[in-house]
Scaffold this motif. Structure first.
Motif, PDB file in Angstrom:
ATOM      1  N   PHE A   1       0.820  -1.208   0.000  1.00 33.75           N
ATOM      2  CA  PHE A   1       0.000   0.000   0.000  1.00 33.75           C
ATOM      3  C   PHE A   1       0.859   1.265   0.000  1.00 33.75           C
ATOM      4  CE2 PHE A   1      -3.603  -2.537   2.060  1.00 33.75           C
ATOM      5  CZ  PHE A   1      -4.279  -2.640   0.854  1.00 33.75           C
ATOM      6  N   ALA A   2       1.981   1.239   0.727  1.00 37.17           N
ATOM      7  CA  ALA A   2       2.863   2.406   0.752  1.00 37.17           C
ATOM      8  C   ALA A   2       3.440   2.667  -0.631  1.00 37.17           C
ATOM      9  CB  ALA A   2       3.978   2.205   1.775  1.00 37.17           C
ATOM     10  N   GLY A   3       3.887   1.606  -1.306  1.00 36.86           N
ATOM     11  CA  GLY A   3       4.395   1.765  -2.666  1.00 36.86           C
ATOM     12  C   GLY A   3       3.323   2.226  -3.621  1.00 36.86           C
ATOM     13  N   PHE A   4       2.118   1.681  -3.464  1.00 35.04           N
ATOM     14  CA  PHE A   4       0.983   2.087  -4.296  1.00 35.04           C
ATOM     15  C   PHE A   4       0.638   3.548  -4.071  1.00 35.04           C
ATOM     16  CE2 PHE A   4      -3.809   2.184  -4.623  1.00 35.04           C
ATOM     17  CZ  PHE A   4      -3.853   2.146  -6.011  1.00 35.04           C
ATOM     18  N   GLY A   5       0.591   3.969  -2.796  1.00 34.13           N
ATOM     19  CA  GLY A   5       0.267   5.358  -2.490  1.00 34.13           C
ATOM     20  C   GLY A   5       1.283   6.320  -3.051  1.00 34.13           C
ATOM     21  N   LEU A   6       2.564   5.968  -2.940  1.00 41.18           N
ATOM     22  CA  LEU A   6       3.610   6.835  -3.487  1.00 41.18           C
ATOM     23  C   LEU A   6       3.509   6.928  -4.996  1.00 41.18           C
ATOM     24  CD1 LEU A   6       6.286   8.432  -3.293  1.00 41.18           C
ATOM     25  CD2 LEU A   6       7.487   6.222  -3.385  1.00 41.18           C
ATOM     26  N   PHE A   7       3.386   5.778  -5.653  1.00 40.64           N
ATOM     27  CA  PHE A   7       3.403   5.790  -7.114  1.00 40.64           C
ATOM     28  C   PHE A   7       2.143   6.429  -7.691  1.00 40.64           C
ATOM     29  CE2 PHE A   7       2.848   4.137 -11.359  1.00 40.64           C
ATOM     30  CZ  PHE A   7       4.118   4.278 -11.897  1.00 40.64           C
ATOM     31  N   LEU A   8       0.972   6.060  -7.146  1.00 40.76           N
ATOM     32  CA  LEU A   8      -0.284   6.549  -7.712  1.00 40.76           C
ATOM     33  C   LEU A   8      -0.389   8.060  -7.619  1.00 40.76           C
ATOM     34  CD1 LEU A   8      -2.965   5.514  -8.970  1.00 40.76           C
ATOM     35  CD2 LEU A   8      -3.938   5.631  -6.680  1.00 40.76           C
ATOM     36  N   ASN A   9       0.039   8.616  -6.491  1.00 39.19           N
ATOM     37  CA  ASN A   9      -0.124  10.048  -6.280  1.00 39.19           C
ATOM     38  C   ASN A   9       0.989  10.881  -6.904  1.00 39.19           C
ATOM     39  OD1 ASN A   9      -2.553  10.373  -4.369  1.00 39.19           O
ATOM     40  ND2 ASN A   9      -1.387   8.713  -3.442  1.00 39.19           N
ATOM     41  N   SER A  10       2.098  10.247  -7.239  1.00 39.17           N
ATOM     42  CA  SER A  10       3.199  10.987  -7.858  1.00 39.17           C
ATOM     43  C   SER A  10       3.268  10.779  -9.363  1.00 39.17           C
ATOM     44  CB  SER A  10       4.529  10.549  -7.236  1.00 39.17           C
ATOM     45  OG  SER A  10       4.786   9.182  -7.520  1.00 39.17           O
ATOM     46  N   ALA A  11       2.406   9.886  -9.874  1.00 35.90           N
ATOM     47  CA  ALA A  11       2.524   9.490 -11.273  1.00 35.90           C
ATOM     48  C   ALA A  11       2.397  10.666 -12.229  1.00 35.90           C
ATOM     49  CB  ALA A  11       1.466   8.432 -11.602  1.00 35.90           C
ATOM     50  N   GLY A  12       1.540  11.634 -11.883  1.00 32.19           N
ATOM     51  CA  GLY A  12       1.330  12.755 -12.784  1.00 32.19           C
ATOM     52  C   GLY A  12       2.318  13.889 -12.626  1.00 32.19           C
ATOM     53  N   VAL A  13       3.109  13.874 -11.534  1.00 35.90           N
ATOM     54  CA  VAL A  13       4.005  14.997 -11.262  1.00 35.90           C
ATOM     55  C   VAL A  13       5.064  15.135 -12.346  1.00 35.90           C
ATOM     56  CG1 VAL A  13       5.725  15.912  -9.661  1.00 35.90           C
ATOM     57  CG2 VAL A  13       3.612  14.898  -8.780  1.00 35.90           C
ATOM     58  N   LYS A  14       5.781  14.048 -12.623  1.00 36.12           N
ATOM     59  CA  LYS A  14       6.828  14.077 -13.631  1.00 36.12           C
ATOM     60  C   LYS A  14       6.267  14.433 -14.999  1.00 36.12           C
ATOM     61  CE  LYS A  14      10.800  13.225 -15.678  1.00 36.12           C
ATOM     62  NZ  LYS A  14      11.925  14.178 -15.606  1.00 36.12           N
ATOM     63  N   LEU A  15       5.113  13.851 -15.327  1.00 39.87           N
ATOM     64  CA  LEU A  15       4.511  14.110 -16.638  1.00 39.87           C
ATOM     65  C   LEU A  15       4.112  15.574 -16.772  1.00 39.87           C
ATOM     66  CD1 LEU A  15       2.346  10.887 -16.870  1.00 39.87           C
ATOM     67  CD2 LEU A  15       4.345  11.431 -18.261  1.00 39.87           C
ATOM     68  N   ALA A  16       3.529  16.132 -15.707  1.00 38.73           N
ATOM     69  CA  ALA A  16       3.150  17.548 -15.765  1.00 38.73           C
ATOM     70  C   ALA A  16       4.378  18.433 -15.887  1.00 38.73           C
ATOM     71  CB  ALA A  16       2.346  17.914 -14.521  1.00 38.73           C
ATOM     72  N   GLN A  17       5.430  18.064 -15.168  1.00 42.28           N
ATOM     73  CA  GLN A  17       6.663  18.837 -15.260  1.00 42.28           C
ATOM     74  C   GLN A  17       7.305  18.728 -16.633  1.00 42.28           C
ATOM     75  OE1 GLN A  17       8.820  17.156 -11.944  1.00 42.28           O
ATOM     76  NE2 GLN A  17       7.991  18.640 -10.472  1.00 42.28           N
ATOM     77  N   MET A  18       7.031  17.630 -17.343  1.00 39.31           N
ATOM     78  CA  MET A  18       7.536  17.454 -18.706  1.00 39.31           C
ATOM     79  C   MET A  18       6.703  18.205 -19.732  1.00 39.31           C
ATOM     80  SD  MET A  18       8.304  13.340 -18.455  1.00 39.31           S
ATOM     81  CE  MET A  18       8.350  13.131 -20.243  1.00 39.31           C
TER      82      MET A  18
END
Length: 435
Positions: free
Chosen positions: A19-36
């Protein structure tokens, strides 16, 4: 109070890391893409790829586990998850990221299915309520920890590496367990049309719950980045929703036991809609303070996080008390999953077209539609309501087997005709009441 046996603590360690890995990945998934500079529609499509993998897991993972066993399958899925997470660091091609995210979703939900099959088989009837309650606590704590890691402002490569580490950590307790592998329960059919006739509010509530919950988790970071907020502020925004969502579980359960699931779903939908409208008003008035946005997040936590559990309780209310409800619960989980799959696609498109106002508009409209559906339904009499059980839709398909509502009485298999007759009787009783 009898404590849980030690055999479960190893499994809870595994799901905590998952769940910790899921929470980190799911909520950060759009950050890099938006920054790109990737547009919202494309970000939504890439986030939806994760839930495409989840759907494929429901079809294929069962066969893999049956073929090689639980422990080997867990190691395989964990290894593939780690490879897919680290694979993001090797390319910036969006189509490749989409394929990798399908693999991540497939492996993550397959891992949950394996662990949950142990919980389902090794839990005695009198133990299941405690196991499910503790599972729910682990979900909220671990998911919040994953979000908190985002506040440390890790780079995108660090996020992928840390997600891989967390999932590999989840492999250790399972690899070292001395428990014999459980038998996977047979796959049960899903009857969405019949469920729509028996418990329409439950089906709509679970679908909208998936639509709004995972729309929130997959696209909130993109929306907040577009408004000029930093990664740490985004993390706190998401944590506020998680903390308030956890805090209201018991009060909402008591409210629904007393006043009915229909009224509880209506109240939660109204609260979520009010929060979304408040967010829109703040934007129109150009009130850009981060604390105001935290307040909106609190409204979402109160309004959204209990929708799935309330939907399952509503469905149970409309079935005879002695009837097994596992099939219905899995149908509702399937509906929740379909809402989760469509959420980033629809929300990404809305955000692309409506720009900065699209995010809160999506939630205002979705919550208002659910409130309208709930308003048109009837309240099940208190004497015929089941017990409310807190549970999250963001779990694997076997958690329905732990539902303690199936422990008492003579359990007979789900029967569509008998269930429909009972639902019709409830509706007739309500119609015959004097105005």
């Amino acid at each position: 109070m009898k404590t849980l046996s030690n055999k479960f603590y190893a499994l809870f360690c595994s799901v905590f890391f998952l769940f910790a890995g899921f929470g980190l990945f799911l909520n950060s998934a759009g950050v890099k893409l938006a920054q790109m500079g990737v547009n919202s529609t494309a970000i939504g499509a890439l986030n939806a790829a994760f839930f495409v993998g989840a759907a494929l897991s429901a079809v294929a993972a069962h066969r893999v586990v049956s073929g090689v066993g639980h422990i080997r399958a867990f190691s395989v899925f964990g290894a593939v998850f780690a490879m897919a997470a680290l694979g993001h660091m090797m390319t910036d091609k969006l189509w490749a990221w989409g394929v990798l995210r399908v693999g991540l979703g497939f492996c993550y939900y397959s891992l949950l299915m394996i662990v949950e099959s142990w919980f389902a088989e090794r839990s005695a009837a009198g133990e299941r309520a405690r196991v499910l309650a503790f599972y729910n606590v682990v979900y909220y704590v671990a998911f919040t920890v994953g979000i908190a890691l985002l506040s440390l402002k890790p780079s995108s490569n660090d996020i992928f590496t840390l997600a891989a580490i967390l999932v590999m950590a989840a492999m250790l307790p399972v690899a070292l367990t001395r428990m014999s592998a459980p038998q996977l329960p047979p796959r049960q059919r899903i009857s969405i049309p019949r469920l729509m006739a028996i418990a329409p509010l439950a089906l709509v509530g679970s679908f909208v719950g998936g639509l709004l919950m995972n729309g929130f988790f997959t696209m909130a970071s993109v929306f907040l980045l577009q408004q000029g907020f930093g990664v740490r502020q985004i993390s706190f925004y998401l944590m506020v929703a998680m903390i308030t969502g956890f805090a209201v579980q018991l009060p909402v359960a008591r409210f629904s036991d007393r006043y009915g699931r229909r009224n509880a779903i209506l109240a939660c939908a109204v609260i979520a809609a009010v929060g979304a409208v408040a967010g829109l008003v703040l934007m129109l008035l150009d009130v850009g303070g981060v604390w105001a946005q935290y307040g909106v997040s609190g409204f979402f936590g109160v309004g959204l996080f209990t929708l799935y559990a309330l939907s399952v309780a509503r469905a149970n209310d409309q079935l005879p008390n002695e009837m097994n409800t596992v099939e219905v619960s899995r149908s509702l989980l399937f509906s929740y999953g379909m809402g989760s799959l469509l959420a980033p696609l629809l929300l990404g498109a809305v955000m692309q077209q409506a720009q900065r106002y699209g995010f809160y508009t999506f939630f205002a409209v979705g919550a208002a539609l659910l409130a309208w559906v709930a308003w048109r339904q009837q309240v099940v009499p208190e004497a015929k309501r089941s017990v409310h059980v807190a549970m999250s839709g963001d779990t694997g398909p076997l958690m329905a087997d732990l539902d303690p509502r199936n422990n008492e009485g003579v359990m007979r298999p789900f029967d569509e005709v008998a269930a429909q007759q009972y639902a019709d009787e409830l509706a007739q009783e309500e119609a015959d009441k004097p105005a």
